[in-house]
Design a protein around this motif. Structure first.
Motif, PDB file in Angstrom:
ATOM      1  N   SER A  44       0.831  -1.201   0.000  1.00 14.37           N
ATOM      2  CA  SER A  44       0.000   0.000   0.000  1.00 14.37           C
ATOM      3  C   SER A  44       0.866   1.252   0.000  1.00 14.37           C
ATOM      4  O   SER A  44       0.562   2.223  -0.703  1.00 14.37           O
ATOM      5  CB  SER A  44      -0.926   0.016   1.218  1.00 14.37           C
ATOM      6  OG  SER A  44      -1.783  -1.089   1.184  1.00 14.37           O
ATOM      7  N   LEU A  45       1.928   1.238   0.779  1.00 12.98           N
ATOM      8  CA  LEU A  45       2.825   2.386   0.830  1.00 12.98           C
ATOM      9  C   LEU A  45       3.533   2.588  -0.503  1.00 12.98           C
ATOM     10  O   LEU A  45       3.673   3.720  -0.976  1.00 12.98           O
ATOM     11  CB  LEU A  45       3.845   2.197   1.956  1.00 12.98           C
ATOM     12  CG  LEU A  45       4.747   3.379   2.271  1.00 12.98           C
ATOM     13  CD1 LEU A  45       3.924   4.591   2.662  1.00 12.98           C
ATOM     14  CD2 LEU A  45       5.706   3.019   3.383  1.00 12.98           C
ATOM     15  N   MET A  46       3.956   1.503  -1.142  1.00 11.88           N
ATOM     16  CA  MET A  46       4.602   1.619  -2.448  1.00 11.88           C
ATOM     17  C   MET A  46       3.615   2.140  -3.493  1.00 11.88           C
ATOM     18  O   MET A  46       3.970   2.991  -4.320  1.00 11.88           O
ATOM     19  CB  MET A  46       5.170   0.270  -2.893  1.00 11.88           C
ATOM     20  CG  MET A  46       6.402  -0.130  -2.138  1.00 11.88           C
ATOM     21  SD  MET A  46       7.275  -1.585  -2.737  1.00 11.88           S
ATOM     22  CE  MET A  46       6.030  -2.672  -3.322  1.00 11.88           C
ATOM     23  N   LEU A  47       2.378   1.679  -3.457  1.00 14.67           N
ATOM     24  CA  LEU A  47       1.373   2.148  -4.393  1.00 14.67           C
ATOM     25  C   LEU A  47       1.089   3.634  -4.191  1.00 14.67           C
ATOM     26  O   LEU A  47       0.983   4.390  -5.161  1.00 14.67           O
ATOM     27  CB  LEU A  47       0.091   1.337  -4.246  1.00 14.67           C
ATOM     28  CG  LEU A  47      -1.063   1.729  -5.164  1.00 14.67           C
ATOM     29  CD1 LEU A  47      -0.665   1.523  -6.620  1.00 14.67           C
ATOM     30  CD2 LEU A  47      -2.302   0.928  -4.837  1.00 14.67           C
ATOM     31  N   ALA A  48       0.990   4.067  -2.946  1.00 17.10           N
ATOM     32  CA  ALA A  48       0.751   5.485  -2.664  1.00 17.10           C
ATOM     33  C   ALA A  48       1.926   6.331  -3.148  1.00 17.10           C
ATOM     34  O   ALA A  48       1.733   7.420  -3.705  1.00 17.10           O
ATOM     35  CB  ALA A  48       0.519   5.696  -1.166  1.00 17.10           C
ATOM     36  N   GLY A  49       3.150   5.857  -2.950  1.00 17.62           N
ATOM     37  CA  GLY A  49       4.324   6.582  -3.415  1.00 17.62           C
ATOM     38  C   GLY A  49       4.362   6.679  -4.926  1.00 17.62           C
ATOM     39  O   GLY A  49       4.649   7.747  -5.489  1.00 17.62           O
ATOM     40  N   LEU A  50       4.080   5.579  -5.603  1.00 19.75           N
ATOM     41  CA  LEU A  50       4.063   5.611  -7.068  1.00 19.75           C
ATOM     42  C   LEU A  50       2.956   6.517  -7.597  1.00 19.75           C
ATOM     43  O   LEU A  50       3.152   7.237  -8.579  1.00 19.75           O
ATOM     44  CB  LEU A  50       3.888   4.199  -7.616  1.00 19.75           C
ATOM     45  CG  LEU A  50       5.112   3.308  -7.537  1.00 19.75           C
ATOM     46  CD1 LEU A  50       4.760   1.892  -7.982  1.00 19.75           C
ATOM     47  CD2 LEU A  50       6.232   3.866  -8.381  1.00 19.75           C
TER      48      LEU A  50
END
Length: 87
Positions: A44-50
């Motif tokens: 989820s954190l990687m998706l939000a960052g991307l």
């Protein structure tokens, strides 16, 4: 030598099992659940960052409107109490 090994294995087999082995199942399942939760949070954190990087990149490609000065003095609004009371 092989007879000694067979004797030791027979001795171990005849002993009662350790009580902690019964609790091992719950501990393993709890560890797997924690690992799954961490992986979900990381994804989820990687998706939000991307998504943030993508929005920032797309925003930099779109030309912005030039800044213009407001026609009214700063702080004066049509909905200010002083203008509404006068009506």
């Amino acid at each position: 030598m092989m007879a000694d090994l067979d004797h030791w294995l027979d001795a171990v087999r005849s002993e009662p099992s350790d009580g902690r082995l019964a609790q091992m199942d719950a501990a393993v399942m709890e560890g797997l659940a924690r690992h799954r939760d961490r992986m979900t949070a990381r994804r989820s954190l990687m998706l939000a960052g991307l998504l943030a990087v993508g929005i920032g990149w797309a925003g930099s490609l779109v030309p912005g409107a030039p800044a213009q000065a407001a026609s009214l003095p700063i702080g004066m609004s049509d909905y200010a109490p002083s203008s509404l009371l006068g009506q």
